[in-house]
Design a protein around this motif. Structure first.
Motif, PDB file in Angstrom:
ATOM      1  N   ASP A   1       0.818  -1.182   0.018  1.00 28.10           N
ATOM      2  CA  ASP A   1      -0.048   0.074  -0.014  1.00 28.10           C
ATOM      3  C   ASP A   1       0.873   1.436  -0.054  1.00 28.10           C
ATOM      4  O   ASP A   1       0.739   2.405  -0.723  1.00 28.10           O
ATOM      5  CB  ASP A   1      -1.046   0.045   1.096  1.00 28.10           C
ATOM      6  N   GLN A   2       2.064   1.237   0.787  1.00 29.80           N
ATOM      7  CA  GLN A   2       2.927   2.448   0.689  1.00 29.80           C
ATOM      8  C   GLN A   2       3.416   2.571  -0.406  1.00 29.80           C
ATOM      9  O   GLN A   2       3.717   3.739  -1.039  1.00 29.80           O
ATOM     10  CB  GLN A   2       3.775   2.242   1.785  1.00 29.80           C
ATOM     11  N   LEU A   3       3.900   1.398  -1.200  1.00 32.65           N
ATOM     12  CA  LEU A   3       4.537   1.471  -2.562  1.00 32.65           C
ATOM     13  C   LEU A   3       3.629   2.037  -3.404  1.00 32.65           C
ATOM     14  O   LEU A   3       4.077   2.940  -4.385  1.00 32.65           O
ATOM     15  CB  LEU A   3       4.968   0.082  -2.832  1.00 32.65           C
ATOM     16  N   SER A   4       2.357   1.705  -3.468  1.00 34.18           N
ATOM     17  CA  SER A   4       1.362   2.164  -4.412  1.00 34.18           C
ATOM     18  C   SER A   4       1.181   3.568  -4.073  1.00 34.18           C
ATOM     19  O   SER A   4       0.965   4.549  -5.144  1.00 34.18           O
ATOM     20  CB  SER A   4       0.181   1.336  -4.183  1.00 34.18           C
ATOM     21  N   LYS A   5       1.057   4.162  -2.914  1.00 36.31           N
ATOM     22  CA  LYS A   5       1.110   5.588  -2.441  1.00 36.31           C
ATOM     23  C   LYS A   5       2.247   6.309  -3.118  1.00 36.31           C
ATOM     24  O   LYS A   5       1.938   7.402  -3.483  1.00 36.31           O
ATOM     25  CB  LYS A   5       0.604   5.760  -1.362  1.00 36.31           C
ATOM     26  N   ALA A   6       3.336   5.724  -3.026  1.00 37.24           N
ATOM     27  CA  ALA A   6       4.541   6.309  -3.262  1.00 37.24           C
ATOM     28  C   ALA A   6       4.952   6.480  -4.687  1.00 37.24           C
ATOM     29  O   ALA A   6       5.031   7.466  -5.189  1.00 37.24           O
ATOM     30  CB  ALA A   6       5.818   5.526  -2.757  1.00 37.24           C
ATOM     31  N   ILE A   7       4.249   5.416  -5.556  1.00 37.17           N
ATOM     32  CA  ILE A   7       4.269   5.464  -7.135  1.00 37.17           C
ATOM     33  C   ILE A   7       3.295   6.647  -7.457  1.00 37.17           C
ATOM     34  O   ILE A   7       3.544   7.639  -8.342  1.00 37.17           O
ATOM     35  CB  ILE A   7       3.846   4.305  -7.586  1.00 37.17           C
ATOM     36  N   THR A   8       1.946   6.810  -6.754  1.00 36.22           N
ATOM     37  CA  THR A   8       1.255   7.658  -7.155  1.00 36.22           C
ATOM     38  C   THR A   8       1.586   9.177  -6.926  1.00 36.22           C
ATOM     39  O   THR A   8       1.373   9.974  -7.712  1.00 36.22           O
ATOM     40  CB  THR A   8      -0.347   7.461  -6.244  1.00 36.22           C
ATOM     41  N   GLY A   9       2.165   9.145  -5.849  1.00 34.85           N
ATOM     42  CA  GLY A   9       2.780  10.671  -5.448  1.00 34.85           C
ATOM     43  C   GLY A   9       3.891  11.010  -6.390  1.00 34.85           C
ATOM     44  O   GLY A   9       4.253  12.078  -6.649  1.00 34.85           O
ATOM     45  N   ALA A  10       4.892  10.081  -6.900  1.00 42.38           N
ATOM     46  CA  ALA A  10       5.919  10.256  -7.617  1.00 42.38           C
ATOM     47  C   ALA A  10       5.545  10.749  -8.978  1.00 42.38           C
ATOM     48  O   ALA A  10       6.230  11.392  -9.632  1.00 42.38           O
ATOM     49  CB  ALA A  10       6.700   9.016  -7.645  1.00 42.38           C
ATOM     50  N   THR A  11       4.418  10.263  -9.517  1.00 40.96           N
ATOM     51  CA  THR A  11       4.155  10.369 -10.851  1.00 40.96           C
ATOM     52  C   THR A  11       2.900  11.450 -10.945  1.00 40.96           C
ATOM     53  O   THR A  11       2.340  11.922 -11.832  1.00 40.96           O
ATOM     54  CB  THR A  11       3.318   9.008 -11.398  1.00 40.96           C
ATOM     55  N   TRP A  12       2.641  12.069  -9.637  1.00 44.21           N
ATOM     56  CA  TRP A  12       1.310  13.054  -9.574  1.00 44.21           C
ATOM     57  C   TRP A  12       1.615  14.218 -10.417  1.00 44.21           C
ATOM     58  O   TRP A  12       0.961  14.805 -11.266  1.00 44.21           O
ATOM     59  CB  TRP A  12       1.227  13.301  -8.102  1.00 44.21           C
ATOM     60  N   PHE A  13       2.749  14.832 -10.283  1.00 47.88           N
ATOM     61  CA  PHE A  13       3.333  16.067 -10.908  1.00 47.88           C
ATOM     62  C   PHE A  13       3.425  15.875 -12.037  1.00 47.88           C
ATOM     63  O   PHE A  13       3.088  16.857 -13.344  1.00 47.88           O
ATOM     64  CB  PHE A  13       4.526  16.777 -10.164  1.00 47.88           C
ATOM     65  N   ALA A  14       3.954  14.869 -12.657  1.00 46.26           N
ATOM     66  CA  ALA A  14       4.112  14.534 -14.068  1.00 46.26           C
ATOM     67  C   ALA A  14       2.917  14.205 -14.869  1.00 46.26           C
ATOM     68  O   ALA A  14       2.486  14.682 -15.829  1.00 46.26           O
ATOM     69  CB  ALA A  14       5.124  13.136 -14.295  1.00 46.26           C
TER      70      ALA A  14
END
Length: 532
Positions: A45-58
């Motif tokens: 779950d933390q990985l999924s949220k991290a991926i979502t957060g990392a790609t959010w600005f892009a």
């Protein structure tokens, strides 16, 4: 199922320990596995949220290639199988796995665990390994829906789904290793606990019980000098051992008292037996003298007749004898008178000899004896008394009668007692008659003595052989004749029976075995003791 208590206890406790250890190990494995999966879920779950957060600005700047590049870089990490992005329609918009076709619809795999959250799925991959898929929704946030590049209206809440798949092989290896460790630890625990159970059961239960069993066997074999060596086993068994030793000591003491009492009793019985034997001898002699007293008057009268004849004949012979000798013409007469003197003198000698033989007190001894001869000797003693009493004696003797093993003197006393009693029983009759006969039976010789007297009352038949029982007037008898006769016959292994009819007479039957018995049926001392 074993029969010994110690083995039953060891087996029961071992089975309980195995069940408890198995349940405990299973609970531990299940709990640890669940905790591990929960940790994986949290990490995914933390990985999924991290991926979502990392790609959010892009994604906000509509730089999709940059967002995809971030996801490609993250997918290269160990344990991550693939990362995919789905749109609202379920089409694959991006995948780190080249085999996945973009713009194609694909259903999410079904989870093999029904108790997992809806976002988490665990399933088997193509190679059979387990996979964990975490589906994270991509929401249409206000910052995204108000952007100039955004093509989705604000009322659309979810734009897509980020699907992250993790490889659970390392987790499965860890769970398998954990199960193996739990299994080994459980086996070691069961083994050690079983060894302790066996040791303590043998030490504190089996060995004391075996010693108790040995002690009871020793007591059953009357080995009462072996104390139980049970110390420090347990309070209960120690108390049982002490109680058993107290019982053993008391039993030994009681047994010693019983043995001492038995020895004293044997000594007293032996003394009493010797006294009874002495009484028997005195009683036999007394009965013999009593019978001798009854015969003395008739015997004296019988002796007086030939002695008087001898006296008269001697006077005749003295007159016939002259100074010059015996006249020649009277020599035959002299010889005749001299022969009569010899005959009468021999008759006196025979009477005295029979009387002495009857009254003589000799040592009892068994030998083959002719019952007819004993009967003739007894008749010679009572013949004159019977004549004086006007009693007719009828005799019938079996000529081929075999010899019986007996003491002739004692059997003669029995015959004399029966004949004198028979003569006395006929006193009320004008024609007095006594019948004596001998015969043989199966392995026995028989003597019958009958009279035509008044008979014996039925209520007295069972008492006539009891010592000191008599139906005679006072002073006429003490009631020992039949008791002594019964004891003598029983001591010879024979029997003395009586049949009587009131008003007609009585018959006594003596049976003596041809072969002496190995053991006496009832000795005279026993008869005397029975009358005490």
């Amino acid at each position: 199922m074993p029969r010994r208590l110690a083995r039953k206890l060891m087996l029961s406790i071992t089975v309980i320990v195995i069940i408890v250890a198995a349940v405990s190990g299973l609970v531990n494995v299940t709990t640890e596995e669940q905790q591990l999966l929960n940790t994986i879920f949290l990490g995914a779950d933390q990985l999924s949220k991290a991926i979502t957060g990392a790609t959010w600005f892009a994604m906000l700047d509509d730089h999709r290639e940059a967002a995809y590049q971030v996801m490609e870089t993250i997918a290269l990490k160990q344990g991550i199988d693939r990362i995919r992005m789905f749109n609202r329609a379920g089409q694959v918009m991006f995948s780190t796995n080249p085999e996945d076709k973009t713009s194609a619809k694909e259903a999410l795999p079904e989870s093999s665990h029904s108790d997992l959250p809806s976002r988490v799925r665990i399933f088997r991959g193509a190679n059979g390994g387990r996979r964990l898929a975490m589906a994270t929704p991509i929401y249409n946030e206000p910052s995204c829906s108000q952007a100039e590049c955004h093509a989705h209206p604000a009322e659309v809440k979810v734009l897509g789904v980020l699907d992250v798949r993790l490889n659970l092989e390392s987790v499965d290896h860890e769970v398998a290793a954990m199960k193996f460790r739990v299994l080994v630890v459980t086996a070691v625990e069961i083994t050690l606990i079983s060894l302790f159970i066996i040791y303590f059961t043998r030490r504190f239960l089996s060995r004391p019980i075996d010693k108790l069993i040995e002690g009871t066997k020793a007591v059953s074999q009357m080995e009462l000098d072996q104390p139980l060596d049970i110390v420090g086993s347990s309070e209960e068994l120690d108390e049982l051992a002490r109680s058993f030793d107290v019982m053993r000591d008391r039993l030994r003491t009681a047994l010693g008292e019983i043995n001492q009492f038995t020895q004293n009793l044997e000594t007293k019985v032996e003394e009493r037996t010797q006294q009874l034997k002495a009484a028997q001898k005195k009683l036999l002699q007394s009965d013999r003298l009593a019978s001798l007293g009854q015969l003395s008057a008739s015997v004296a009268h019988e002796i007086n007749n030939p002695v008087s004849g001898v006296l008269n004949l001697s006077m005749l012979l003295q007159r016939m004898l002259k100074d010059d000798g015996i006249p020649r013409d009277r020599i035959p007469e002299f010889r005749k008178y001299l022969g009569q003197v010899t005959s009468e003198t021999a008759r006196v000698g025979r009477i005295v000899s029979d009387l002495l033989a009857f009254s003589r007190r000799g040592k009892p001894q068994r030998a083959p004896a002719d019952l007819n001869r004993i009967l003739r000797a007894t008749l010679s003693l009572v013949e004159h008394k019977m004549k004086l009493s006007n009693v007719a004696v009828e005799t019938t003797m079996c000529e081929d009668l075999p010899a019986a093993q007996c003491d002739p003197s004692q059997i003669q006393q029995v015959v004399l007692n029966l004949m004198l009693n028979a003569a006395e029983a006929t006193q009320s009759k004008t024609e007095r008659r006594v019948t004596v006969s001998t015969g043989r039976g199966e392995g026995v010789v028989l003597l019958h003595v009958s009279d035509n007297g008044d008979g014996i009352l039925p209520e007295n038949l069972a008492k006539i052989f009891d010592p000191f029982f008599t139906t005679k007037p006072e002073g006429k008898g003490v009631g020992l004749g039949l008791a002594v006769s019964y004891g003598i016959i029983q001591a010879h292994g024979g029997d003395l029976e009586v049949k009587s009819t009131v008003g007609e007479g009585t018959t006594f039957t003596v049976s003596l075995p041809l072969v002496p018995p190995a053991a006496r049926a009832e000795s005279l001392p026993a008869v005397l003791a029975r009358g005490e």
